[in-house]
Scaffold this active site. Sequence first.
Site, mmCIF file in Angstrom:
data_model
loop_
_atom_site.group_PDB
_atom_site.id
_atom_site.type_symbol
_atom_site.label_atom_id
_atom_site.label_comp_id
_atom_site.label_asym_id
_atom_site.label_seq_id
_atom_site.Cartn_x
_atom_site.Cartn_y
_atom_site.Cartn_z
ATOM 1 N N SER B 169 0.844 -1.194 0.000
ATOM 2 C CA SER B 169 0.000 0.000 0.000
ATOM 3 C C SER B 169 0.887 1.254 0.000
ATOM 4 O O SER B 169 1.765 1.375 -0.847
ATOM 5 C CB SER B 169 -0.942 -0.044 1.214
ATOM 6 O OG SER B 169 -2.029 0.833 1.033
ATOM 7 N N ARG B 239 -12.156 6.725 9.124
ATOM 8 C CA ARG B 239 -11.644 5.367 9.204
ATOM 9 C C ARG B 239 -12.657 4.358 8.652
ATOM 10 O O ARG B 239 -12.283 3.389 7.987
ATOM 11 C CB ARG B 239 -11.298 5.018 10.642
ATOM 12 C CG ARG B 239 -10.821 3.601 10.868
ATOM 13 C CD ARG B 239 -9.562 3.294 10.084
ATOM 14 N NE ARG B 239 -8.962 2.035 10.494
ATOM 15 C CZ ARG B 239 -7.839 1.553 9.991
ATOM 16 N NH1 ARG B 239 -7.193 2.219 9.048
ATOM 17 N NH2 ARG B 239 -7.361 0.415 10.400
ATOM 18 N N ASP B 335 -8.481 -6.692 -4.804
ATOM 19 C CA ASP B 335 -8.067 -5.374 -4.305
ATOM 20 C C ASP B 335 -8.571 -4.318 -5.271
ATOM 21 O O ASP B 335 -8.066 -4.177 -6.377
ATOM 22 C CB ASP B 335 -6.536 -5.336 -4.190
ATOM 23 C CG ASP B 335 -6.012 -4.013 -3.638
ATOM 24 O OD1 ASP B 335 -6.804 -3.064 -3.454
ATOM 25 O OD2 ASP B 335 -4.799 -3.943 -3.383
ATOM 26 N N HIS B 368 -7.880 -5.414 -0.482
ATOM 27 C CA HIS B 368 -6.584 -4.757 -0.285
ATOM 28 C C HIS B 368 -5.890 -5.273 0.973
ATOM 29 O O HIS B 368 -4.666 -5.428 1.003
ATOM 30 C CB HIS B 368 -6.821 -3.246 -0.189
ATOM 31 C CG HIS B 368 -5.575 -2.453 -0.030
ATOM 32 N ND1 HIS B 368 -4.596 -2.415 -0.999
ATOM 33 C CD2 HIS B 368 -5.132 -1.649 0.980
ATOM 34 C CE1 HIS B 368 -3.604 -1.623 -0.593
ATOM 35 N NE2 HIS B 368 -3.907 -1.160 0.599
ATOM 36 N N ASP B 369 -6.656 -5.528 2.017
ATOM 37 C CA ASP B 369 -6.099 -5.978 3.290
ATOM 38 C C ASP B 369 -5.351 -7.302 3.198
ATOM 39 O O ASP B 369 -4.657 -7.673 4.149
ATOM 40 C CB ASP B 369 -7.224 -6.125 4.324
ATOM 41 C CG ASP B 369 -7.215 -4.974 5.321
ATOM 42 O OD1 ASP B 369 -6.398 -4.065 5.154
ATOM 43 O OD2 ASP B 369 -8.035 -4.992 6.257
#
Lengths: 400, 400
Positions: B169, B239, B335, B368-369
């Site tokens: 990232s 967040r 992602d 993405h994580d």
Amino acid sequence: MVNVQSIPSPTTHTEERAHEADHPSSLLALFGPDQPLHLDCGIDLAPFQIAYKTYGELNAERSNAILICHALTLDQHVANVHPLTGKLGWWETMVGPGRPLDPGRYFIICANVIGGCMGSTGPASTNPATGRLWGLDFPVITIPDMVRAQAMLLDRLGIDTLFCIVGGSMGGMQALQWTAAYPKRVFSVLAVACSTRHSAQNIAFHELGRQAVMADPDWRGGGYFEHGTHPHRGLGVARMAAHITYLSDAALHRKFGRRMQDRELPTFSFDADFQVESYLRYQGSSFVERFDANSYLYLTRAMDYFDIAADHKGVLAEAFRGIQTRVCVVSFTSDWLFPTSEARAIVHALNASSARVSFAEIETDRGHDAFLLDVPEFFDIARAFLESAGSARGLAKAGG
Amino acid sequence: MVNVQSIPSPTTHTEERAHEADHPSSLLALFGPDQPLHLDCGIDLAPFQIAYKTYGELNAERSNAILICHALTLDQHVANVHPLTGKLGWWETMVGPGRPLDPGRYFIICANVIGGCMGSTGPASTNPATGRLWGLDFPVITIPDMVRAQAMLLDRLGIDTLFCIVGGSMGGMQALQWTAAYPKRVFSVLAVACSTRHSAQNIAFHELGRQAVMADPDWRGGGYFEHGTHPHRGLGVARMAAHITYLSDAALHRKFGRRMQDRELPTFSFDADFQVESYLRYQGSSFVERFDANSYLYLTRAMDYFDIAADHKGVLAEAFRGIQTRVCVVSFTSDWLFPTSEARAIVHALNASSARVSFAEIETDRGHDAFLLDVPEFFDIARAFLESAGSARGLAKAGG
């Protein structure tokens, strides 16, 4: 000190919005204490009112009525200047002379949804029992509640069967709910960019928007109207989040890319350096001029709760068993809010119920918003579907 | 009155966070007035400090150093208990005995980025010139600035050439910037789930987060620390938005679907009826316990500004011309923040520069994580890449 630019305080038309919620610039159907709206939460809402617009004339056979169901933040002002914003109607591309929904042929109705803020009863309306705005005293409503209210409006108008129901996004949800709940009252349905249930990701985005509104101290626990405040910052942020989901990555890239706003070099600040930033800020600040924050909470919640299959032991096809309605389902390739996979699920369920279903996936990079834009292929499909359904219904042909 | 539940006020560790920003629980490199950091905005930052952790030992040849570059909201606490949260390090799956990055073989360094809030100089640090926190007086920083600071740290540590730089990232952005800016100091690079420029959609999501923070009156124009407030609601909303982008629709569906939280029927309220809602609220409220709001603004801005090609007349391959660095690019199928198309663009540019590049797209629905999770195929690729690069570098084999 680094420059900062945030969403400007809007010149909120607070008074105009409040007036519109009770006294809409459109037709009004009033339902008295003896005609309650039975809500899914168990409450009977009475009295209540439905604000609606019509275009065209109902024919002698009462067979040419089309109901348009509007999306989350839209309203009944489909093809006329909006009373608050002064802008053109939101579906002028679809509704008008020579357009797929031609008022010269059809009697077109669009009603503000229950829970909305443009004249149908919702949290921004005055509660006649108290003389104060409903606010969070308004009961939580659902998509089936919206549809039930529309059915009562049609009863009032003396329309037994609709020739067609047309809706995109939350409007498509209502169209599908109509099909499941009142199949005999719906001759055909054009359901666009929608699904029969809200996905976890969509719930997540809505929850984000609600939290943004509730995080704004000017929301005042939902009682902002009594404090003379309006949570424009929170609602603006919620709108920004939603707006991102209405566009595709490709559309954002084509529209804005990494282009700077009125400059060539970065300002090294928190100004809106990029065009996409100013665009989003504009979307946020213009939205709060015309929409009620509590109404936004209620309508997003209604979409989140929506799950047609859940009322049929999880089997979607059961919801549509035995229906005769002709259904056309349309999706857009770049719509990631209601992707084609959702449309296919609808089509599969309808096929399993031996319904008459057609399906079109339209190639476009314009994302979910494509259903509101000038996409000729979509209009062609709508026109062809209505033409074919019109023949079956015995309506005169276009130009006939 | 409809029930309302919003992000709870956190038991913010305000004091602990403030202490950590100036006096980190890790190693510290101080750079005096004579060693300024030259920032892209034109300002020389001095004095400044870099907080960092190391794992393992530098070998006699100084050839086994690996720099890990951390992502947006992470820090130098890669493989040790976090001083604020008490949780395990964020990359324990990757770094540790027998793991791909084994401290028994490599000297592993991770530094908090400039602009961060865990001990490297940033808006949450005390400005020695005034004795007050920097806040918005801190200059806007960029990814190249972060990398320039890391290069100064390596000079201080006496490390001329890194065996490898590993980052996902925003960490991957730094790894790529290293490759472009200091190709001779980088023997190999493992760049994961990243790109060489932030897309319009990604800028849009960041701008949304920044607006959420700035919309919180407790932000106080960036001066919350002087008013004893913290914009926890705005930062929590930011967040939540970011967290949605870190997961895929499929992952959210698999994890939560439309399952209700501790109940079977809807509450008809604004409670967190759905599990995905409680999960997001938790993500929002736990984040504000450990992160500084202004730092979040600066770091998201740095990512938005990032565009390696822009410094090379728009030709990405020019940025990598003639480099000898071995590069492995990894993307994950689900992602959507840094999709495989971005990874391919990096690979194409590197190929055009006759660099040694390998590329792997890993099939996973975790979004993405995935780069932070236990994805064995990713670890296998990392291990194989490091093994091969290690042979070329003359490092002893695993177990050797």
